[in-house]
Scaffold this motif. Structure first.
Motif, PDB file in Angstrom:
ATOM      1  N   THR A  11       0.858  -1.182   0.000  1.00 44.84           N
ATOM      2  CA  THR A  11       0.000   0.000   0.000  1.00 44.84           C
ATOM      3  C   THR A  11       0.897   1.236   0.000  1.00 44.84           C
ATOM      4  O   THR A  11       2.002   1.207   0.547  1.00 44.84           O
ATOM      5  N   GLU A  13       1.047   5.612   0.436  1.00 42.69           N
ATOM      6  CA  GLU A  13       0.398   6.823   0.916  1.00 42.69           C
ATOM      7  C   GLU A  13       1.022   8.024   0.220  1.00 42.69           C
ATOM      8  O   GLU A  13       2.243   8.144   0.156  1.00 42.69           O
ATOM      9  N   HIS A  17      -2.813  10.442   2.048  1.00 36.17           N
ATOM     10  CA  HIS A  17      -3.968   9.677   1.569  1.00 36.17           C
ATOM     11  C   HIS A  17      -3.498   8.366   0.948  1.00 36.17           C
ATOM     12  O   HIS A  17      -2.480   8.330   0.262  1.00 36.17           O
ATOM     13  N   ALA A  18      -4.264   7.314   1.164  1.00 36.75           N
ATOM     14  CA  ALA A  18      -3.943   6.022   0.554  1.00 36.75           C
ATOM     15  C   ALA A  18      -4.124   6.133  -0.958  1.00 36.75           C
ATOM     16  O   ALA A  18      -5.119   6.675  -1.429  1.00 36.75           O
ATOM     17  N   LEU A  19      -3.134   5.659  -1.703  1.00 36.56           N
ATOM     18  CA  LEU A  19      -3.230   5.662  -3.163  1.00 36.56           C
ATOM     19  C   LEU A  19      -4.188   4.557  -3.601  1.00 36.56           C
ATOM     20  O   LEU A  19      -4.088   3.418  -3.141  1.00 36.56           O
ATOM     21  N   VAL A  20      -5.108   4.920  -4.491  1.00 36.03           N
ATOM     22  CA  VAL A  20      -6.070   3.975  -5.060  1.00 36.03           C
ATOM     23  C   VAL A  20      -5.959   4.103  -6.575  1.00 36.03           C
ATOM     24  O   VAL A  20      -5.964   5.214  -7.112  1.00 36.03           O
ATOM     25  N   CYS A  21      -5.837   2.999  -7.264  1.00 39.66           N
ATOM     26  CA  CYS A  21      -5.726   3.020  -8.717  1.00 39.66           C
ATOM     27  C   CYS A  21      -6.974   3.658  -9.330  1.00 39.66           C
ATOM     28  O   CYS A  21      -8.096   3.226  -9.035  1.00 39.66           O
ATOM     29  N   GLY A  25      -9.328   0.498  -9.052  1.00 42.21           N
ATOM     30  CA  GLY A  25      -9.576   0.605  -7.626  1.00 42.21           C
ATOM     31  C   GLY A  25      -8.613  -0.187  -6.760  1.00 42.21           C
ATOM     32  O   GLY A  25      -8.795  -0.284  -5.553  1.00 42.21           O
ATOM     33  N   GLY A  26      -7.574  -0.738  -7.376  1.00 38.81           N
ATOM     34  CA  GLY A  26      -6.583  -1.511  -6.630  1.00 38.81           C
ATOM     35  C   GLY A  26      -5.862  -0.664  -5.593  1.00 38.81           C
ATOM     36  O   GLY A  26      -5.730   0.550  -5.748  1.00 38.81           O
ATOM     37  N   THR A  27      -5.375  -1.308  -4.547  1.00 34.99           N
ATOM     38  CA  THR A  27      -4.688  -0.593  -3.471  1.00 34.99           C
ATOM     39  C   THR A  27      -3.280  -1.122  -3.188  1.00 34.99           C
ATOM     40  O   THR A  27      -2.638  -0.693  -2.239  1.00 34.99           O
ATOM     41  N   LEU A  28      -2.792  -2.043  -4.022  1.00 32.65           N
ATOM     42  CA  LEU A  28      -1.435  -2.558  -3.880  1.00 32.65           C
ATOM     43  C   LEU A  28      -0.617  -2.168  -5.101  1.00 32.65           C
ATOM     44  O   LEU A  28      -1.076  -2.292  -6.241  1.00 32.65           O
ATOM     45  N   CYS A  58       0.186  -0.389 -10.425  1.00 33.52           N
ATOM     46  CA  CYS A  58      -0.893  -1.135  -9.801  1.00 33.52           C
ATOM     47  C   CYS A  58      -0.666  -2.639  -9.989  1.00 33.52           C
ATOM     48  O   CYS A  58      -0.426  -3.105 -11.104  1.00 33.52           O
TER      49      CYS A  58
END
Length: 69
Positions: A11, A13, A17-21, A25-28, A58
């Motif tokens: 993950t 940041e 803020h957490a990065l979201v594709c 919508g991926g988070t890794l 992503c």
């Protein structure tokens, strides 16, 4: 180690803020540095003087998010 710096995606940041594709919508993500080459610097063999960016790839869809600085 291959194409990516770490074996497992993680993950990320950005600015608190957490990065979201934005595509899936991926988070890794895997992270790596990329040089931003310009034609003028390349012409004079000065590629080392170009800026670099941090790229987050992503793990789900391979979309690349680029960040300067």
């Amino acid at each position: 180690m291959g194409l990516f710096d770490k074996k497992e995606p993680e993950t990320i940041e950005v600015a608190g803020h957490a990065l979201v594709c934005p595509i899936c919508g991926g988070t890794l993500f895997w992270s790596r540095e990329a040089q931003l080459n310009t034609s003028m610097a390349s012409f004079f063999n000065l590629d080392w003087a170009n800026k670099s960016a941090t790229c987050f790839v992503c793990a789900k869809c391979t979309h690349i998010s680029w960040f300067l600085g």
